[in-house]
Write an enzyme that holds these catalytic residues in place. Sequence first.
Site, PDB file in Angstrom:
ATOM      1  N   LYS A 181     105.706 138.121   5.552  1.00  0.00           N
ATOM      2  CA  LYS A 181     104.380 138.571   5.122  1.00  0.00           C
ATOM      3  C   LYS A 181     103.329 137.514   5.435  1.00  0.00           C
ATOM      4  O   LYS A 181     103.359 136.418   4.875  1.00  0.00           O
ATOM      5  CB  LYS A 181     104.347 138.843   3.608  1.00  0.00           C
ATOM      6  CG  LYS A 181     103.053 139.556   3.227  1.00  0.00           C
ATOM      7  CD  LYS A 181     102.814 139.626   1.741  1.00  0.00           C
ATOM      8  CE  LYS A 181     101.782 138.643   1.266  1.00  0.00           C
ATOM      9  NZ  LYS A 181     100.484 138.691   1.911  1.00  0.00           N
ATOM     10  N   GLU A 256     106.765 125.366  -0.292  1.00  0.00           N
ATOM     11  CA  GLU A 256     105.830 124.341   0.226  1.00  0.00           C
ATOM     12  C   GLU A 256     104.492 124.613  -0.429  1.00  0.00           C
ATOM     13  O   GLU A 256     103.825 125.595  -0.091  1.00  0.00           O
ATOM     14  CB  GLU A 256     105.666 124.474   1.748  1.00  0.00           C
ATOM     15  CG  GLU A 256     106.939 124.399   2.550  1.00  0.00           C
ATOM     16  CD  GLU A 256     107.511 123.008   2.610  1.00  0.00           C
ATOM     17  OE1 GLU A 256     106.747 122.046   2.384  1.00  0.00           O
ATOM     18  OE2 GLU A 256     108.711 122.886   2.843  1.00  0.00           O
ATOM     19  N   CYS A 290      97.103 121.429   3.387  1.00  0.00           N
ATOM     20  CA  CYS A 290      97.817 121.094   2.136  1.00  0.00           C
ATOM     21  C   CYS A 290      97.963 119.592   1.960  1.00  0.00           C
ATOM     22  O   CYS A 290      97.934 119.089   0.851  1.00  0.00           O
ATOM     23  CB  CYS A 290      99.174 121.769   2.113  1.00  0.00           C
ATOM     24  SG  CYS A 290     100.142 121.440   3.579  1.00  0.00           S
ATOM     25  N   GLU A 391      93.513 120.660  -6.807  1.00  0.00           N
ATOM     26  CA  GLU A 391      93.374 120.866  -5.368  1.00  0.00           C
ATOM     27  C   GLU A 391      92.155 121.740  -5.090  1.00  0.00           C
ATOM     28  O   GLU A 391      92.088 122.875  -5.552  1.00  0.00           O
ATOM     29  CB  GLU A 391      94.623 121.547  -4.819  1.00  0.00           C
ATOM     30  CG  GLU A 391      94.601 121.703  -3.318  1.00  0.00           C
ATOM     31  CD  GLU A 391      95.827 122.421  -2.794  1.00  0.00           C
ATOM     32  OE1 GLU A 391      96.193 123.465  -3.354  1.00  0.00           O
ATOM     33  OE2 GLU A 391      96.405 121.936  -1.817  1.00  0.00           O
TER      34      GLU A 391
HETATM   35  P1  NDP Z   1      98.329 131.643  -2.121  1.00  0.00           P
HETATM   36  O1  NDP Z   1      99.405 131.047  -2.935  1.00  0.00           O
HETATM   37  O2  NDP Z   1      97.245 132.393  -2.797  1.00  0.00           O
HETATM   38  O3  NDP Z   1      98.923 132.665  -1.033  1.00  0.00           O
HETATM   39  C1  NDP Z   1      99.921 132.328  -0.104  1.00  0.00           C
HETATM   40  C2  NDP Z   1     100.660 133.606   0.292  1.00  0.00           C
HETATM   41  O4  NDP Z   1     101.323 134.101  -0.849  1.00  0.00           O
HETATM   42  C3  NDP Z   1      99.758 134.740   0.787  1.00  0.00           C
HETATM   43  O5  NDP Z   1     100.448 135.457   1.799  1.00  0.00           O
HETATM   44  C4  NDP Z   1      99.578 135.562  -0.463  1.00  0.00           C
HETATM   45  O6  NDP Z   1      99.253 136.902  -0.223  1.00  0.00           O
HETATM   46  C5  NDP Z   1     100.967 135.447  -1.047  1.00  0.00           C
HETATM   47  N1  NDP Z   1     101.054 135.801  -2.448  1.00  0.00           N
HETATM   48  C6  NDP Z   1     100.060 135.843  -3.388  1.00  0.00           C
HETATM   49  N2  NDP Z   1     100.559 136.276  -4.566  1.00  0.00           N
HETATM   50  C7  NDP Z   1     101.882 136.499  -4.377  1.00  0.00           C
HETATM   51  C8  NDP Z   1     102.954 136.963  -5.210  1.00  0.00           C
HETATM   52  N3  NDP Z   1     102.753 137.326  -6.486  1.00  0.00           N
HETATM   53  N4  NDP Z   1     104.185 137.068  -4.680  1.00  0.00           N
HETATM   54  C9  NDP Z   1     104.413 136.720  -3.400  1.00  0.00           C
HETATM   55  N5  NDP Z   1     103.441 136.324  -2.546  1.00  0.00           N
HETATM   56  C10 NDP Z   1     102.202 136.187  -3.034  1.00  0.00           C
HETATM   57  O7  NDP Z   1      97.764 130.467  -1.249  1.00  0.00           O
HETATM   58  P2  NDP Z   1      96.610 130.532  -0.195  1.00  0.00           P
HETATM   59  O8  NDP Z   1      96.847 131.622   0.803  1.00  0.00           O
HETATM   60  O9  NDP Z   1      95.329 130.503  -0.927  1.00  0.00           O
HETATM   61  O10 NDP Z   1      96.876 129.162   0.600  1.00  0.00           O
HETATM   62  C11 NDP Z   1      96.414 127.955   0.180  1.00  0.00           C
HETATM   63  C12 NDP Z   1      97.500 127.171  -0.549  1.00  0.00           C
HETATM   64  O11 NDP Z   1      98.619 126.961   0.281  1.00  0.00           O
HETATM   65  C13 NDP Z   1      97.019 125.797  -0.918  1.00  0.00           C
HETATM   66  O12 NDP Z   1      97.344 125.506  -2.266  1.00  0.00           O
HETATM   67  C14 NDP Z   1      97.792 124.869  -0.002  1.00  0.00           C
HETATM   68  O13 NDP Z   1      97.990 123.595  -0.499  1.00  0.00           O
HETATM   69  C15 NDP Z   1      99.053 125.611   0.206  1.00  0.00           C
HETATM   70  N6  NDP Z   1      99.686 125.199   1.456  1.00  0.00           N
HETATM   71  C16 NDP Z   1     100.776 124.360   1.399  1.00  0.00           C
HETATM   72  C17 NDP Z   1     101.368 123.894   2.557  1.00  0.00           C
HETATM   73  C18 NDP Z   1     102.556 122.983   2.507  1.00  0.00           C
HETATM   74  O14 NDP Z   1     103.200 122.801   3.530  1.00  0.00           O
HETATM   75  N7  NDP Z   1     102.899 122.420   1.375  1.00  0.00           N
HETATM   76  C19 NDP Z   1     100.844 124.267   3.875  1.00  0.00           C
HETATM   77  C20 NDP Z   1      99.712 125.146   3.826  1.00  0.00           C
HETATM   78  C21 NDP Z   1      99.156 125.583   2.638  1.00  0.00           C
HETATM   79  P3  NDP Z   1      97.721 137.427  -0.095  1.00  0.00           P
HETATM   80  O15 NDP Z   1      97.642 137.871   1.305  1.00  0.00           O
HETATM   81  O16 NDP Z   1      97.577 138.544  -1.070  1.00  0.00           O
HETATM   82  O17 NDP Z   1      96.828 136.289  -0.414  1.00  0.00           O
END
Ligand code: NDP
Length: 497
Positions: A181, A256, A290, A391
């Site tokens: 997804k 992650e 991140c 963050e």
């Molecule tokens: P989110 O946690 O909001 O979303 C990440 C993904 O999870 C999206 O595809 C989102 O879908 C999905 N999601 C949301 N709710 C659920 C749920 N209940 N069950 C399963 N999947 C769900 O993060 P962001 O997209 O806002 O990304 C930013 C975050 O990602 C930051 O905190 C950043 O630090 C972290 N990040 C970490 C990295 C690492 O390597 N540690 C690398 C890159 C980013 P939807 O399309 O609906 O939003």
Amino acid sequence: MVKVKVDTLELNMYIDGQWTKSSNGGMRSVINPATGEEIAQAPEGTVEDAKKAIQAAREAFDTGVWSEVPAIERAAFLLKVADKIDERAEELARLETIDNGKPLREAEGDIADAAACFRYYAGIVTKPDGETYHVTDPMQAMVVREPVGVCGLIVPWNFPLLMSVWKLAPALAAGNTVVFKPSEVTPITPTKLFEIFEEVGLPKGVANMVMGAGDVVGDAITESPDVDMISFTGGTKTGKHIMKKAADTMKKVSLELGGKSPNIIFADADFEVAVDFALFGIYCGSGQVCSAGSRILVEESIYDRFVDRFVERAKQIKVGAGLAEGTEMGPLVSQQHLEKVLSYIEIGKEEGARVICGGNRITANGYDKGYFVEPTAFVDVNQNMRIVQEEIFGPVAVIQKFSTEEEAIQLANGTKYGLAGAVFSNDGAKALRIIKKLRSGITWINSYHPTYNEAPWGGYKESGIGRSLGTHGFDEFQEIKQININLQVEPVQWFEK
Ligand code: NDP
């Protein structure tokens, strides 16, 4: 302002080898963050769509159409994918820029890294991976690695293609089938990757892509008893939610998550190099990285000079549309994220911190419909402030002062996160001493940001569980089985006849 008019793309999901619409016909607009214009329509997937994708992946795994393909043939497939990414690099980079907003040069780097990641795992998959143990005679013990099964892969919007590839390449290399997804905000380049999978002949059902809201489609994947593992990259809050949900079916989870990473600068560092990397550490990717170096800790004796030079250079950063000539920093990814970042700037001011550069949305030069924010930095902060602890995921740094090594370490480790961190010093022993004290999974000495397919990526504390990339990232997508072989086939004679 460069006007880039593109026809609206109509995207589909990819389930069991078919390009499909949402089961209820729902669609969602995908927006160019530099212009606010619609660039694509994406299906709003449903629970029913997720279930179909899971079913297809389950069948593909259970019938062995992929897991039983010899490793060398799986490797050949991954190499073909890498070649196709290279062939379409220009198109993919442009699409990444109009969807995510990042400057074209950053997108080009991501696309090249994505191809290299497929090549890396193509190389690993054919290398020796077993173990044998000399145990008590007449037994011989060995260990083999097997695919986990059906993997649910969920990724965020900040590196739409690259984050997808960090999961898809090792998962497929290991022989798993997947339900993937993308973020709803940035589904374009992941869709192109699935076109490539189809083109190179991946058996149907092996890689499935569903779109839709996280709390609909994401939850359906996480809850399903037919999914064996979830590999998630995203925010810590969502990660915790997934971990709890996955517990009901005892799924393996790899998470992650977010960060609030310290960049520690000592007085004995090369001054201009440290300033340069501090800017790169926080403003690359508009801070939506991140591992961003969002907390800059500077030794007291150079603090004022550092702040002056940092501000002087931050003000020179060319903010603009990712496709515009000379752009060094792009917009934020969405209206919603823009509002979140601007609200944190207000929180910082209310907490008593002082803005020393930036702090505003940019609307001049035709950017009023885009989501641009100035490179921003705060001083006069303390460790308890929300802008220091939370963050922000935008171009907002806090610059703190320390006077001793101990204080630097205490400040550096003083948040719930533990993703990344760096030290700048020309005293090698001191730099390593500090790095070893950091409770973070990704670190640099006299550098910030470079990462490699060979090296494991992931965090301590609330920044996650498990690792991406490298052999550790490959292990995440494998089960380990012990096989004990009796070399003397005789009765055990534990019970009398
Ligand atoms: P989110 O946690 O909001 O979303 C990440 C993904 O999870 C999206 O595809 C989102 O879908 C999905 N999601 C949301 N709710 C659920 C749920 N209940 N069950 C399963 N999947 C769900 O993060 P962001 O997209 O806002 O990304 C930013 C975050 O990602 C930051 O905190 C950043 O630090 C972290 N990040 C970490 C990295 C690492 O390597 N540690 C690398 C890159 C980013 P939807 O399309 O609906 O939003």
